[in-house]
Scaffold this motif. Sequence first.
Motif, PDB file in Angstrom:
ATOM      1  N   ASP A   1      79.343  50.554  35.857  1.00  0.00           N
ATOM      2  CA  ASP A   1      79.202  49.122  35.781  1.00  0.00           C
ATOM      3  C   ASP A   1      77.903  49.028  35.407  1.00  0.00           C
ATOM      4  O   ASP A   1      76.735  49.075  36.110  1.00  0.00           O
ATOM      5  CB  ASP A   1      79.598  48.445  37.010  1.00  0.00           C
ATOM      6  N   GLU A   2      77.306  48.779  34.118  1.00  0.00           N
ATOM      7  CA  GLU A   2      76.084  48.745  33.764  1.00  0.00           C
ATOM      8  C   GLU A   2      75.362  47.408  34.039  1.00  0.00           C
ATOM      9  O   GLU A   2      74.026  47.391  34.046  1.00  0.00           O
ATOM     10  CB  GLU A   2      75.956  48.972  32.352  1.00  0.00           C
ATOM     11  N   ARG A   3      75.942  46.379  34.588  1.00  0.00           N
ATOM     12  CA  ARG A   3      75.464  45.019  34.902  1.00  0.00           C
ATOM     13  C   ARG A   3      75.107  45.086  36.585  1.00  0.00           C
ATOM     14  O   ARG A   3      74.036  44.883  36.798  1.00  0.00           O
ATOM     15  CB  ARG A   3      76.488  44.164  34.910  1.00  0.00           C
ATOM     16  N   LEU A   4      75.700  45.829  37.169  1.00  0.00           N
ATOM     17  CA  LEU A   4      75.457  45.579  38.660  1.00  0.00           C
ATOM     18  C   LEU A   4      74.816  46.938  39.288  1.00  0.00           C
ATOM     19  O   LEU A   4      73.950  46.768  40.138  1.00  0.00           O
ATOM     20  CB  LEU A   4      76.763  45.668  39.579  1.00  0.00           C
ATOM     21  N   VAL A   5      74.994  48.119  38.874  1.00  0.00           N
ATOM     22  CA  VAL A   5      74.584  49.245  39.585  1.00  0.00           C
ATOM     23  C   VAL A   5      73.078  49.140  39.459  1.00  0.00           C
ATOM     24  O   VAL A   5      72.346  49.632  40.530  1.00  0.00           O
ATOM     25  CB  VAL A   5      75.055  50.362  38.872  1.00  0.00           C
ATOM     26  N   PRO A   6      72.416  48.877  38.480  1.00  0.00           N
ATOM     27  CA  PRO A   6      70.818  48.691  38.253  1.00  0.00           C
ATOM     28  C   PRO A   6      70.332  47.823  39.365  1.00  0.00           C
ATOM     29  O   PRO A   6      69.262  47.928  39.992  1.00  0.00           O
ATOM     30  CB  PRO A   6      70.634  48.396  36.856  1.00  0.00           C
ATOM     31  N   VAL A   7      71.064  46.498  39.519  1.00  0.00           N
ATOM     32  CA  VAL A   7      70.481  45.640  40.536  1.00  0.00           C
ATOM     33  C   VAL A   7      70.681  46.085  41.768  1.00  0.00           C
ATOM     34  O   VAL A   7      69.709  46.123  42.611  1.00  0.00           O
ATOM     35  CB  VAL A   7      71.198  44.191  40.102  1.00  0.00           C
ATOM     36  N   LEU A   8      71.755  46.829  42.240  1.00  0.00           N
ATOM     37  CA  LEU A   8      71.815  47.390  43.332  1.00  0.00           C
ATOM     38  C   LEU A   8      70.954  48.321  43.791  1.00  0.00           C
ATOM     39  O   LEU A   8      70.391  48.434  44.919  1.00  0.00           O
ATOM     40  CB  LEU A   8      73.509  47.874  43.580  1.00  0.00           C
ATOM     41  N   GLN A   9      70.611  49.255  42.808  1.00  0.00           N
ATOM     42  CA  GLN A   9      69.643  50.408  43.119  1.00  0.00           C
ATOM     43  C   GLN A   9      67.999  49.638  43.195  1.00  0.00           C
ATOM     44  O   GLN A   9      67.570  50.187  44.259  1.00  0.00           O
ATOM     45  CB  GLN A   9      69.562  51.505  41.955  1.00  0.00           C
ATOM     46  N   ASN A  10      67.812  48.615  42.431  1.00  0.00           N
ATOM     47  CA  ASN A  10      66.589  48.019  42.508  1.00  0.00           C
ATOM     48  C   ASN A  10      66.409  47.391  43.888  1.00  0.00           C
ATOM     49  O   ASN A  10      65.521  47.520  44.623  1.00  0.00           O
ATOM     50  CB  ASN A  10      66.459  47.033  41.356  1.00  0.00           C
ATOM     51  N   LEU A  11      67.472  46.692  44.385  1.00  0.00           N
ATOM     52  CA  LEU A  11      67.410  46.088  45.748  1.00  0.00           C
ATOM     53  C   LEU A  11      67.405  47.123  47.012  1.00  0.00           C
ATOM     54  O   LEU A  11      66.293  46.843  47.493  1.00  0.00           O
ATOM     55  CB  LEU A  11      68.821  45.276  45.964  1.00  0.00           C
ATOM     56  N   SER A  12      67.865  48.092  46.825  1.00  0.00           N
ATOM     57  CA  SER A  12      67.757  49.110  48.050  1.00  0.00           C
ATOM     58  C   SER A  12      66.313  49.840  47.947  1.00  0.00           C
ATOM     59  O   SER A  12      65.751  50.435  48.792  1.00  0.00           O
ATOM     60  CB  SER A  12      68.800  50.305  47.967  1.00  0.00           C
ATOM     61  N   SER A  13      65.731  49.946  46.622  1.00  0.00           N
ATOM     62  CA  SER A  13      64.547  50.633  46.455  1.00  0.00           C
ATOM     63  C   SER A  13      63.490  49.800  47.013  1.00  0.00           C
ATOM     64  O   SER A  13      62.275  50.319  47.254  1.00  0.00           O
ATOM     65  CB  SER A  13      64.326  50.699  45.081  1.00  0.00           C
ATOM     66  N   GLN A  14      63.631  48.581  47.597  1.00  0.00           N
ATOM     67  CA  GLN A  14      62.713  47.669  47.754  1.00  0.00           C
ATOM     68  C   GLN A  14      62.293  47.249  49.053  1.00  0.00           C
ATOM     69  O   GLN A  14      61.459  46.728  49.777  1.00  0.00           O
ATOM     70  CB  GLN A  14      62.852  46.102  47.394  1.00  0.00           C
ATOM     71  N   THR A  15      63.235  47.977  50.199  1.00  0.00           N
ATOM     72  CA  THR A  15      63.095  48.094  51.353  1.00  0.00           C
ATOM     73  C   THR A  15      61.922  48.909  51.952  1.00  0.00           C
ATOM     74  O   THR A  15      61.316  49.785  51.304  1.00  0.00           O
ATOM     75  CB  THR A  15      64.236  48.406  52.361  1.00  0.00           C
ATOM     76  N   ALA A  16      61.335  48.453  53.050  1.00  0.00           N
ATOM     77  CA  ALA A  16      59.873  49.451  53.494  1.00  0.00           C
ATOM     78  C   ALA A  16      60.635  50.658  53.932  1.00  0.00           C
ATOM     79  O   ALA A  16      59.853  51.378  53.899  1.00  0.00           O
ATOM     80  CB  ALA A  16      59.574  48.464  54.550  1.00  0.00           C
ATOM     81  N   ARG A  17      61.898  50.792  54.115  1.00  0.00           N
ATOM     82  CA  ARG A  17      62.322  51.856  54.711  1.00  0.00           C
ATOM     83  C   ARG A  17      62.773  52.872  53.444  1.00  0.00           C
ATOM     84  O   ARG A  17      63.094  54.084  53.696  1.00  0.00           O
ATOM     85  CB  ARG A  17      63.656  51.797  55.414  1.00  0.00           C
TER      86      ARG A  17
END
Length: 481
Positions: free
Chosen positions: A246-262
């Motif tokens: 899914d080229e629409r959602l996967v990049p968004v999900l990966q970007n979200l998880s990469s922004q946590t301080a953890r």
Amino acid sequence: MFSQTATPRRENGFNDAFVAPEVVRRSRYPSRLTVYSDPPDMEVSIEEFETFALDRLQVLRAVEDAQLRARGEEDMRKRVNEALERHLPLHTNRSKLPPRQLVAERRKDHVSHFILRLAFSRTEELRGWFLRYECALLKHRFKEADIAEKQELLVASKLRLDPLSAAAREERLGDAIHFYTTHEQLFEVDFERVLDLVSRLQVVLQDGRAFVPQSEVATLLLHEFRQTLTRALAVCAKALPQMGEDERLVPVLQNLSSQTARSEYQSTGAAGAVSADSVDALGANFPLCMQHLHTQLLKDHHLRHGGRMQFGLFLKGIGLSLQEALVYWRRAFSTMTDDQFQKGHAYNVRHNYGMEGKRTNYTPYSCHRIITSNPPGPGDHHGCPFRHFSSERLRAALHRDRLTDAEVREVADLAAAGHYQVACTRHLETKIQRCKQQQQQLGGPTDTHISAITSPNQFFDLCISDGKTGDGQHSNPSTQP
């Protein structure tokens, strides 16, 4: 010509003062608070998908920062409420807002939780971060809610509670009955469900059962929420690979998880090119955990596996290349032969750089991982000094790093209270402050404040650059996005 009688204002065709609560109660979201038991079944645009999730992520990061930086319960409450009002407001049915706005707020809260649930299911560390701060957010909201809202949430969450009758109360508790307020309702539950209350000696235990007062039911709610969310995250982790195309959602999900301080800290390269020859000279800028590993390596010419992993990946993160790492570790293990080093350790060094085995390009350990996993045993030197050192040992290490008596007391007291990362952050602030004074950048005492430390490599980058981030600005919690 005009009536002087005030008429309740109408928006979207509703009378806000009287109609809004009834309209909202008949909607999909009758209550403000939820434990997110049912996934959303509705259409969400790509723009909403990303915006909702980013706003919730800002709130969770604010909760984390408040836990690390707040000076007292009231300061923490203020910080979290400000973040909620800015990014994820959730007004009560008693508010004078239009019904559609109340429903929209609750829809955003509902949808954003499930988006982040999916985004943060990829790894164990991400799941742990999301679980911790979602629970903290629910706890905060429950505290802020009124009695009616609390009762609605408890009913909706379907908690398994066994109320204790007055007769059973006397029979079961005996002399311990005086531990509780006379007229307060008690519930009998398995003690595993209220370990937090057990550890704080706030409940009576009998035959593996705990007697929980009405005022502490929130602990039960949070336990059930944590258990349910843990299982849900495991399910999401198994389902996530199915979204691989899914080229629409996967990049968004990966970007979200990469922004946590953890998530993985991205080094700023503040030290420039790091060679095997320059590592020792850079040691003064290491955080206490890496100072300890560095000192023991120089002393013993050896580190056990946990120490080699923690220190080796840290050196990789500050800019030590694979070739220079092989040179550095060969020199450090000077008591062994070349053959012993090649057979026993060179492979592991190359493995950390993604050149052997699964060819995974490993990243430096975060503070969270160092604090919560693989505690050091006898003969080990890895771990977090603020978490794993005795008070006397920690104070001695801080004195060796030239902190004053007052600074040592402050940092050690933070560590003793369980605020390990705050203690590390304060340690760095004292180092930067002293450096500024020595360089006469400021004419008198400084008041240095930096973002909470979440990675040893972040500590190093800030220390070597006197608290400045990669863009030349001083790190400050208030400037974080």
